[in-house]
Design a protein around this motif. Structure first.
Motif, PDB file in Angstrom:
ATOM      1  N   GLU A 161       8.783  -2.401  -2.446  1.00 12.71           N
ATOM      2  CA  GLU A 161       9.505  -0.786  -2.390  1.00 12.71           C
ATOM      3  C   GLU A 161       9.491  -0.404  -3.807  1.00 12.71           C
ATOM      4  O   GLU A 161       9.294   0.893  -4.371  1.00 12.71           O
ATOM      5  N   ARG A 167       2.994   6.673   0.354  1.00 18.02           N
ATOM      6  CA  ARG A 167       3.971   5.738   0.948  1.00 18.02           C
ATOM      7  C   ARG A 167       3.263   5.787   1.825  1.00 18.02           C
ATOM      8  O   ARG A 167       4.003   4.632   2.920  1.00 18.02           O
ATOM      9  N   ASN A 168       2.999   6.890   2.914  1.00 16.28           N
ATOM     10  CA  ASN A 168       2.399   6.727   5.097  1.00 16.28           C
ATOM     11  C   ASN A 168       1.152   5.344   4.837  1.00 16.28           C
ATOM     12  O   ASN A 168       1.451   4.562   5.606  1.00 16.28           O
ATOM     13  N   ARG A 190       2.777   1.718   4.539  1.00 16.02           N
ATOM     14  CA  ARG A 190       3.279   1.965   5.553  1.00 16.02           C
ATOM     15  C   ARG A 190       2.536   1.336   6.931  1.00 16.02           C
ATOM     16  O   ARG A 190       2.426   0.883   7.370  1.00 16.02           O
ATOM     17  N   VAL A 231      10.783  -2.888  13.507  1.00 17.06           N
ATOM     18  CA  VAL A 231      10.428  -1.861  12.309  1.00 17.06           C
ATOM     19  C   VAL A 231       9.331  -0.981  11.670  1.00 17.06           C
ATOM     20  O   VAL A 231       8.673   0.291  12.017  1.00 17.06           O
ATOM     21  N   LEU A 232       8.242  -1.974  11.832  1.00 19.36           N
ATOM     22  CA  LEU A 232       6.543  -1.934  10.467  1.00 19.36           C
ATOM     23  C   LEU A 232       6.433  -1.108  12.169  1.00 19.36           C
ATOM     24  O   LEU A 232       5.851   0.151  11.201  1.00 19.36           O
ATOM     25  N   PHE A 256       8.143   2.269  11.435  1.00 18.58           N
ATOM     26  CA  PHE A 256       7.067   3.484   9.834  1.00 18.58           C
ATOM     27  C   PHE A 256       6.053   3.565  10.144  1.00 18.58           C
ATOM     28  O   PHE A 256       5.712   4.327   9.511  1.00 18.58           O
ATOM     29  N   ILE A 288       5.894   7.065  12.358  1.00 20.75           N
ATOM     30  CA  ILE A 288       6.024   8.141  11.444  1.00 20.75           C
ATOM     31  C   ILE A 288       5.603   8.539  10.386  1.00 20.75           C
ATOM     32  O   ILE A 288       4.808   8.952   9.845  1.00 20.75           O
ATOM     33  N   ALA A 289       4.527   7.027   9.669  1.00 21.99           N
ATOM     34  CA  ALA A 289       3.521   7.893   8.642  1.00 21.99           C
ATOM     35  C   ALA A 289       2.694   8.107   9.458  1.00 21.99           C
ATOM     36  O   ALA A 289       1.945   9.654   9.235  1.00 21.99           O
ATOM     37  N   LYS A 332      15.940   5.897  -1.123  1.00 16.74           N
ATOM     38  CA  LYS A 332      15.228   5.088  -0.257  1.00 16.74           C
ATOM     39  C   LYS A 332      13.825   4.025   0.047  1.00 16.74           C
ATOM     40  O   LYS A 332      13.985   3.238   0.815  1.00 16.74           O
ATOM     41  N   THR A 385      15.069   1.024   2.534  1.00 15.21           N
ATOM     42  CA  THR A 385      13.839   0.811   3.421  1.00 15.21           C
ATOM     43  C   THR A 385      13.878  -0.804   2.529  1.00 15.21           C
ATOM     44  O   THR A 385      13.215  -1.969   4.168  1.00 15.21           O
TER      45      THR A 385
END
Length: 439
Positions: free
Chosen positions: A13, A31-32, A35, A61-62, A65, A68-69, A90, A94
């Motif tokens: 991060e 970032r995507n 993830r 959680v992962l 993520f 969403i990615a 951010k 995270t």
């Protein structure tokens, strides 16, 4: 491992935030992919470790993520306007979310099991027993006292096996010494461990109802440990605590003996030889076990794990402690840590005789063993199961210091070996017991 993953997440991060600031871009696409890659790496990671509840939250959680990615990459929307502060927030947000998700893995890290030495496979079974002769004193509902127990015993075994009864320490739980129970059961014992409701940190009955430790009891124990009370008040409190413990143990033992004689009872009861019974307990549980060694006539041997025996072996007369001079009637093994050793050595009054010292000097089958580099919780599984909680609890209750901490696995292996040899000798009548004074 949880700490390593948390540090790694922090590095990633921080790296993303620095790169975004340097390039003056949100770096949404990178970032995507980070993830998605993190999710893939984690999936591979959990295939080579033991999957458990501690990894379910970070996995969820992962996964979120990652989903969403993927959606973000597929939609391929134009990046929002770059804001340095937004990228920093951010990154921090995270990392905090990942830290919360990893808390179970940090507090209860994956650990290797303490090896059992016997050849029996071991299984467990839990019951909730209701004592119709006692009301629950910690509530105003007038409900009957319920006691939760768990058995460790040889799997698919036939025949009869000696019974070992365990009582945990203040704020302990019935699983506090599972490695000891596993070792005994693997060597041909049936072990029953008792959760003492409201003395136990938490306990859950067969209906799923949870009971937490009573706050007034916790405060009494803390005040007693901090020297708030005079000797007479401390003695009365210890007698109150011990009565609850011994009443629970008596009830459980009597119930087991009744069930063992009932052909229709559960199979675990049918495995128990009620003519061969040993008691063992840690701290307050050890004091209760030692007291019952005097009170009952069906106990073959008792093991005390780091209890001072003051509540069961002392009385008070004219405000002064009076020691029980009756010779201890059954074999008693006391296994002590540096915590107890330091406490014993702090007594400088020549007129004050410690009960455990008196017992070891007078009883024909009384033994004292000291394990160096240990503290009060070293004789439980907690340092292995949760080093975080072990350090936190010892830091608040144990004022003694240990210069060189012993290996926590070696301590448990040594203790379990001594416990097994003692019970083999005095409960199974197999061989003679020999132990060094110090380990």
């Amino acid at each position: 491992m949880g700490i390593v993953l948390l540090i790694l997440a922090g590095i990633i991060e921080v790296g993303l935030a620095v790169y975004s600031i340097k390039t003056k871009s949100n770096q949404k696409r990178i970032r995507n992919w980070v993830r998605i890659s993190a999710l893939i790496v984690f999936v591979v990671f959990v295939t080579i470790i033991k999957w458990s509840l501690r990894w379910e939250i970070p996995a969820a959680v992962l996964l979120i993520f990652g989903i969403i990615a993927v959606i973000s990459l597929l939609r391929n929307k134009e990046e929002k306007k770059y804001r340095p502060v937004g990228n920093i927030f951010k990154a921090v947000g995270t990392w905090v979310l990942i830290a919360v998700a990893l808390l179970p893995a940090i507090i209860f890290p994956q650990h290797k099991a303490v090896a059992a030495t016997g050849f029996y496979d071991v299984t467990t079974k839990m019951f909730t027993l209701t004592d119709d002769k006692r009301n629950e004193t910690f509530t105003d509902s007038e409900e009957k006292r319920k006691v939760n127990i768990e058995f460790w015993y040889p799997k698919n075994a036939i025949g009869k096996y000696p019974l070992i009864v365990f009582s945990h320490g203040a704020f302990g739980i019935k699983a506090s010494n599972s490695s000891t129970f596993e070792n005994l059961a693997s060597n041909g014992y049936v072990v029953v461990s008792i959760d003492h409701p409201y003395h136990s940190l938490y306990t859950r009955d067969s209906d799923g109802n949870m009971t937490l430790a009573d706050q007034s009891f916790m405060q009494e124990v803390q005040d007693a440990n901090n020297g708030v009370y005079d000797e007479e008040t401390s003695f009365k409190l210890e007698q109150k605590w011990l009565k609850l413990r011994t009443d629970d143990i008596n009830f459980v033992m009597n119930t087991i003996k009744q069930q063992a004689s009932n052909q229709a009872s559960d199979e675990v009861y049918q495995l128990i030889d009620t003519n061969k019974i040993g008691l063992i307990g840690h701290s307050l549980g050890g004091a209760a076990a030692a007291k019952l060694g005097r009170d009952r006539h069906d106990i073959a041997a008792v093991i005390n794990l780091d209890a001072d025996l003051l509540g069961g072996e002392l009385g008070v007369k004219d405000g002064k402690p009076v020691i029980n001079k009756d010779i201890y009637p059954v074999p008693l093994l006391s296994i002590y840590t540096d915590t107890m050793k330091n406490l014993m050595e702090s007594v400088t009054d020549p007129n004050l005789v410690l009960p455990q010292k008196y017992i070891s000097d007078t009883a024909p089958d009384a033994y004292e063993v000291f394990i160096k580099g240990t503290n009060h919780l070293s004789l439980t599984d907690l340092p292995v199961v949760s080093p975080f909680f072990a350090k936190m609890i010892n830091g608040s209750t144990d004022k003694s210091t240990t210069a060189h901490a012993a290996d926590k696995y070696k301590v448990l292996e040594t203790m379990n070996e001594i416990v097994l040899e003692f019970f083999n000798s005095y409960v199974k009548d197999e061989g003679s017991f020999h132990a060094a004074k110090t380990y």
